[in-house]
Design an enzyme around this catalytic site. Sequence first.
Site, PDB file in Angstrom:
ATOM      1  N   LYS A 190     -14.512   8.674  -3.392  1.00  0.00           N
ATOM      2  CA  LYS A 190     -15.748   9.030  -2.676  1.00  0.00           C
ATOM      3  C   LYS A 190     -16.204  10.437  -3.055  1.00  0.00           C
ATOM      4  O   LYS A 190     -17.408  10.700  -3.207  1.00  0.00           O
ATOM      5  CB  LYS A 190     -15.526   8.915  -1.172  1.00  0.00           C
TER       6      LYS A 190
ATOM      7  N   HIS B 121       0.798  -1.226   0.000  1.00  0.00           N
ATOM      8  CA  HIS B 121       0.000   0.000   0.000  1.00  0.00           C
ATOM      9  C   HIS B 121       0.831   1.275   0.000  1.00  0.00           C
ATOM     10  O   HIS B 121       0.253   2.368   0.100  1.00  0.00           O
ATOM     11  CB  HIS B 121      -0.925   0.022   1.218  1.00  0.00           C
TER      12      HIS B 121
ATOM     13  N   LYS C  66      -8.345  13.779   4.621  1.00  0.00           N
ATOM     14  CA  LYS C  66      -7.518  12.578   4.556  1.00  0.00           C
ATOM     15  C   LYS C  66      -6.533  12.609   5.725  1.00  0.00           C
ATOM     16  O   LYS C  66      -6.458  13.599   6.451  1.00  0.00           O
ATOM     17  CB  LYS C  66      -6.766  12.486   3.222  1.00  0.00           C
ATOM     18  N   ARG C  67      -5.809  11.532   5.890  1.00  0.00           N
ATOM     19  CA  ARG C  67      -4.804  11.492   6.941  1.00  0.00           C
ATOM     20  C   ARG C  67      -3.812  12.649   6.766  1.00  0.00           C
ATOM     21  O   ARG C  67      -3.461  13.008   5.649  1.00  0.00           O
ATOM     22  CB  ARG C  67      -4.066  10.142   6.864  1.00  0.00           C
TER      23      ARG C  67
ATOM     24  N   LYS D   1       0.988  14.226   1.585  1.00  0.00           N
ATOM     25  CA  LYS D   1      -0.351  14.560   1.090  1.00  0.00           C
ATOM     26  C   LYS D   1      -0.496  16.065   0.870  1.00  0.00           C
ATOM     27  O   LYS D   1      -1.464  16.529   0.292  1.00  0.00           O
ATOM     28  CB  LYS D   1      -1.405  14.024   2.049  1.00  0.00           C
TER      29      LYS D   1
ATOM     30  N   THR E 220      -8.553   6.421  -1.732  1.00  0.00           N
ATOM     31  CA  THR E 220      -9.955   6.015  -1.886  1.00  0.00           C
ATOM     32  C   THR E 220     -10.867   7.201  -1.606  1.00  0.00           C
ATOM     33  O   THR E 220     -11.993   7.248  -2.108  1.00  0.00           O
ATOM     34  CB  THR E 220     -10.317   4.850  -0.944  1.00  0.00           C
TER      35      THR E 220
END
Length: 809
Positions: free
Chosen positions: A658, A356, A544-545, A550, A654
């Site tokens: 969404k 991942h 998100k995390r 990110k 993911t």
Amino acid sequence: MATATTSKELKEAINGKLSRYFGVSLAEATKEQIYKAVVMTVRDILLEKRNAFHYKTKAAKGKRVYYLCMEVLLGRSLKNNVYNLGIGDALTGALGATGVTLDELYESEPDAGLGNGGLGRLAACFMDALATGNYPAMGYSIRYEYGLFKQKIVDGWQTELPDVWLPGGEVWLTQRSDMTVRVKFDGKVEEKWTENGMKASLENCTEVEAIPYDMMISGKDSDAVSVLRLWAAKSVRNFDMNSFSEGDYMRCMQEDNEAELISKVLYPSDNHSEGKSLRLKQQYFLVSATLQNIVNEHVRRYGDLHTLPDKAAIHINDTHPALCIPELMRILMDEHGFGWDEAWDIVKKTVAYTNHTVMSEALEKWNEDLIERRLPRIYAIIKEINQRFCAEMWNKFTGDWDKIERMSILSHGVVRMANLSVVGSKSVNGVSALHSEIIKNSIFKDFHDAYPDMFTNVTNGIAHRRWLCQSNVELTELLKECIGDGFIKDASVLSRFKDFANDKTVLMKMSEIKRLKKEQLCSYILSDMGIKVDPDSLFDVQAKRLHEYKRQLLNAMHIIRIYNALKEDPDLEMQPKTFIFAAKAAPGYYMAKRIIKLICSLSEDLRKNPNAKIRNKLSVVYLENYSVTMAERLMPASEISEQISTAGKEASGTGNMKFMINGAITVGTLDGANVEMKEQVGDDNIFIFGMTAREVEDMWKHGYDATAFYNNNPVLQSVIASLKAGFNGESFADMANYLLTGSPVADPYMCMADFNSYLDIHKKADEVYADKEKWNKMAVYNVAGSGYFSADRSIKEYAEKIWDLKSIR
């Protein structure tokens, strides 16, 4: 078919639960009692379905998949199961005149926060999809008492509180004491030769009981029910009555406390030796309990463990369960008398591994001495696996010691769990097309050279029924009107929605639905945080995390640029914007917490700005304690989805899917599944910016110089100056230094390099947003293109390409 249950039958069942467990009638019961009675009733339906499906699987001699993941981010279960079972209307009728609505019961349930982010949520989506596809499946994780943590923002700083979910969540769990097993730590390996060969045993060890709790997850209109088995740790020794009688109460409870720590908290901080040891014990506890359970059940059903690869597919989701490889070897050899070669053949035909991440810190490494001390038998098996593997590689790549060293499981005093996962698996897959290519060409290149046929790709998917049908009922109804309801079971049918991209009535309805969802989110933010948000502003969302790669920091830099422009000219013409952030940072991750502090300080500074013109045009909201339930409110209301990771760093994502299925438009790099999203919607319906993964790699090779971008960009200079000056009374000079002169490298995720491109793409997005019809047309194409990213499709690919798993019908 969905379970056929009438309002009358449900009412009788609920009354029975209330009478038996609480001693009250439906008319007398509190909302909490009704909630628990309803859950127990739904759970009974699921248990009946599970038993019926078990007999079908047994009769068909079907293969089962066993899915191991350190975290499973379930969120709430009642709404999802009621929807999948198709009993919503019947339950509403059963509640009748109680004055309690089904929606109120949904809100009564706490989130089962047994996960951190995409990894755990993916596992939950897969459990749903496996059941929907009628695949025999069991998931395995740990029954954490406190889940991840409850996030509290205090003066802009993340504070962690216990996430207490069990009081309202344990009603979903069915304890299976009959399947309790013991897990051993520490001790010393004793080897004895017998007439059947060498036998190894662990002496003077510490034993812990693993008690299973089952949670049922329904599929949509299917026969199958997925079982998620969660292990709780308990001391095996009896209560120390002597210590208690002598008044030494702490000592008599010590062993219980040490054992129960294993299943106390998800991801304890590992920036100290005790945390590292506990994390290792958690991982071995999960795999040992699980493998014992799988083997015991296989022996009971089939007798012969030689058939294990034909009847079981064991899947390790990321490296956390990698110890299942030596553990299965241990069980086969030490408990069932298999020789090494025979046992290894079974392992290699049974286990598969999903990678991942390409992030080096997430490719787990454990100190050899820790594993040797805590898991002496497992360590001995890992050494033997490594020795045999390196010998094999020597024959394949004779003389290339550097290559063999890179592939070695043991190196420089550490155990490389990713290498162990590859060596012991039959298949390795990435989770997006780009990610799968990257792992073949970078972190696992040497393994790919050795075993090219071992590597494949399965792009991630989401439980579209949860993230569209349940979270956005209004959009779902519009889709039914336009393309029928076939998309509920087959998400690929959503592609037909693109035929309505020029239908002005549909475009108007898309706009009305988005406005409604924005208003609902505004009401939630006002009631939860006391912050008033303008629903007419553009909702730009990054949820998100919290991690440097990110690039929430790049988003903040863009906001600072807008803020600076408004300070210079409050009359600046612009679309009012609300930037919404939602994220948790790992407790020990200082830089991530510092970025949260920056965003919160920026938010507060804007709210305090005396100029109403500025406040009305720009606002920032940081949503506290991000969860699955919050995401179900947030995704449908979002208009821009920020997917802005440094290219080559995000495996898939993911959350991007969404947002997409709810009609948000992606602003993103060509990273992870964004690449495939672009293919599905076309270049004109996504906002792509920044360097590609290849360009990022080339820039690093030639020496990345963040200051060069700074020196040639006055706008960037003003942003850095603002960071130094600070917001809401606090300087963020450390963030400026991180970007300019950080050690060991400045701006490690290249915010400076992509800054101009990011501003340009937002300028383009603003221009399109001004044309509401064009924007809504893009939203239609995004919804239509989202069908590929269903977990149902992902699971079908896993079943066909990796597990050789058949649907039982």
